[in-house]
Design an enzyme around this catalytic site. Structure first.
Site, short mmCIF file in Angstrom:
data_model
loop_
_atom_site.label_atom_id
_atom_site.label_comp_id
_atom_site.label_asym_id
_atom_site.label_seq_id
_atom_site.Cartn_x
_atom_site.Cartn_y
_atom_site.Cartn_z
N ASP A 146 23.73 -8.99 7.75
CA ASP A 146 23.36 -7.57 7.66
C ASP A 146 24.34 -6.68 8.44
O ASP A 146 24.49 -5.50 8.13
CB ASP A 146 21.97 -7.36 8.26
CG ASP A 146 20.87 -7.45 7.22
OD1 ASP A 146 21.09 -8.09 6.19
OD2 ASP A 146 19.79 -6.88 7.46
N HIS A 204 18.66 4.20 3.23
CA HIS A 204 17.90 3.00 2.86
C HIS A 204 16.54 3.12 3.54
O HIS A 204 16.40 2.89 4.74
CB HIS A 204 18.64 1.74 3.35
CG HIS A 204 17.89 0.46 3.13
ND1 HIS A 204 18.28 -0.49 2.20
CD2 HIS A 204 16.79 -0.04 3.73
CE1 HIS A 204 17.45 -1.50 2.24
NE2 HIS A 204 16.53 -1.25 3.16
N ASN A 207 10.02 -0.21 4.38
CA ASN A 207 9.19 -0.42 5.56
C ASN A 207 10.06 -0.50 6.81
O ASN A 207 9.68 -0.08 7.89
CB ASN A 207 8.34 -1.69 5.41
CG ASN A 207 7.24 -1.75 6.45
OD1 ASN A 207 6.56 -0.76 6.72
ND2 ASN A 207 7.08 -2.91 7.06
N ARG A 281 2.61 4.47 0.74
CA ARG A 281 1.69 4.89 -0.32
C ARG A 281 0.35 5.33 0.25
O ARG A 281 -0.23 6.34 -0.18
CB ARG A 281 1.52 3.76 -1.33
CG ARG A 281 2.79 3.47 -2.14
CD ARG A 281 2.72 2.16 -2.86
NE ARG A 281 2.70 1.03 -1.92
CZ ARG A 281 2.83 -0.24 -2.27
NH1 ARG A 281 2.98 -0.56 -3.55
NH2 ARG A 281 2.81 -1.20 -1.36
N GLY A 327 12.56 0.57 -1.06
CA GLY A 327 11.23 0.80 -1.62
C GLY A 327 10.75 2.23 -1.59
O GLY A 327 10.29 2.77 -2.60
N ILE A 328 10.85 2.90 -0.45
CA ILE A 328 10.40 4.28 -0.33
C ILE A 328 11.44 5.23 -0.91
O ILE A 328 11.11 6.16 -1.65
CB ILE A 328 10.11 4.63 1.14
CG1 ILE A 328 8.95 3.76 1.67
CG2 ILE A 328 9.77 6.11 1.30
CD1 ILE A 328 8.72 3.88 3.17
N ASN A 331 11.14 5.10 -4.69
CA ASN A 331 9.85 5.33 -5.36
C ASN A 331 9.02 6.50 -4.84
O ASN A 331 8.13 6.97 -5.55
CB ASN A 331 9.01 4.05 -5.29
CG ASN A 331 9.67 2.88 -5.99
OD1 ASN A 331 9.91 2.94 -7.19
ND2 ASN A 331 9.98 1.82 -5.25
#
Length: 393
Positions: A146, A204, A207, A281, A327-328, A331
């Site tokens: 990473d 990026h 979570n 969410r 993810g966030i 979406n």
């Protein structure tokens, strides 16, 4: 050739089997709740998916067996001989690894020596490496870090204002994370701009989340630091706090250093501020329902993200593209809007209609001086690319 990309977490194991160099996904899946008697195994292939629940998966070696068995029993592969390389995500490469490397016993020992810098992640990565090296022993295994993408940061950006000996003796510095994702997304953005020189900021946001400034394809600064705790609030992490908080919580609550660190890592961010959930969410739904602390959690995060974007705008000397991913970022249109609406002074302007749609797209308005894109990340493809590159060396 078929390459397996692996991401081993402390209690999970994600995988993707790719046909390379075409970068075609053959199968993917996830083993969750490793270490428990109610683990779950999901596998997707040929447009279908299967799930097995309430499995006894006490360690990663059992999870690896599940993955291999799933690939064979579902006839995704006829035999393990079809897998010609395995790539492993490793969170912390420290200063020992400036690039991806072929794994041998010495590399595993060196990765383990960095456990103090990533105690939640590197030990799990090593367990996954060892389990797959034992199960598929006759192919190349590659560690993809990473931190590698951020090795191009200049000293003034990665050093802290702490005693210099902390850096020389113990490696205390900013390393940054999510590098594989930032590299994948920024390469796509650079290609879309069609310019020799580019100034890109990648957000990026999942979570776990980080922001990176990328100039001409190279990371020059990023929000995460020595550990993923530095930066802005995320699902359960606090982001930046005054270090004196450790002494204060010891005096007021009797907290040990470990207790406070655990609170900052696992009970802060969305969860700690809202008292509702770590999941965006749930937070968005609660905020829309009038929960003020849920809205506060979103506002605090957006404010801190904007701080980084504005700072990197100056660092880059302007901006060609702002890219949302993970993810966030991919979406949650509400989170993107909260951020972009605060950036108008920099000429960054969102098109609300475009923002309301899903998928890989441009969401900037015609009046924006900066391109705003949503680009889905694919860390597994980046890992597979490095396996292929090192195998062909």
């Amino acid at each position: 050739m078929k390459i397996l990309s692996v991401n081993a977490g402390s209690s999970s194991l994600k995988f993707q089997l790719l046909q390379m160099p075409e970068e075609f996904e053959i199968a993917s899946g996830l083993v969750e709740r490793i270490g428990n008697k109610n683990a779950e195994f999901k596998i997707k292939f040929n447009g279908s998916s299967k799930t097995q629940s309430d499995l006894v998966v006490l360690d990663h070696s059992v999870a690896v067996d599940l993955v291999i068995k799933g690939l064979l029993e579902n006839k995704v592969i006829a035999s393990l001989d079809e897998i010609q390389g395995v790539g492993h995500r490793v969170v912390q490469g420290g200063q020992l690894f400036k690039e991806s490397v072929v794994i041998d016993d010495d590399v595993v020992i060196k990765i383990a020596s960095l456990n103090d810098l990533a105690p939640l992640h590197n030990p799990a990565n090593i367990i996954g490496i060892n389990a797959f090296r034992k199960a598929i022993s006759n192919v190349i295994h590659v560690a993809v870090f990473d931190t590698t993408f951020h090795q191009t940061m200049p000293e003034e950006n990665f050093l802290y204002g702490t005693p210099y000996e902390w850096y020389t003796k113990h490696g205390v510095r900013k390393y940054g994370f999510h590098g594989t994702s930032h590299q994948y997304v920024s390469e796509l953005a650079h290609a879309r701009l069609g310019k020799d020189h580019s100034r890109i900021i990648v957000a990026h946001i999942g979570n776990g989340a980080s922001i990176t400034a990328v100039r001409d394809g190279k990371s020059i600064d990023t929000s995460m630091g020595l550990t993923p705790l530095e930066g802005f609030p995320t699902g359960t992490r606090s982001g930046n706090v005054d270090p004196a908080i450790f002494q204060l919580m010891q005096q007021k609550e009797g907290y040990s250093l470990e207790k406070t660190l655990n609170e900052l890592n696992k009970n802060s961010g969305y969860l700690g501020i809202s008292g509702v959930s770590h999941d965006s969410r749930d937070i968005i739904a609660a905020a829309e329902g009038g929960n003020k602390r849920a809205q506060l959690a979103l506002d605090i995060q957006a404010k801190r993200i904007v701080d980084y974007i504005a700072s990197y705008y100056v660092l880059l000397g302007g901006l060609d593209a702002l890219v949302f991913t993970a993810g966030i970022g991919e979406n949650a249109k509400e989170v993107r809007k909260l951020i972009c609406d605060r950036l108008g002074v920099l000429g960054i302007k969102l098109d609300d209609n475009k923002n309301n749609s899903r998928g890989d797209k441009e969401i900037s308005s015609d009046a924006s001086n900066v391109k705003i894109w949503v680009i889905p990340t694919n860390e597994e493809v980046m890992i597979a690319r490095d396996v292929l590159r090192l195998q062909n060396k």
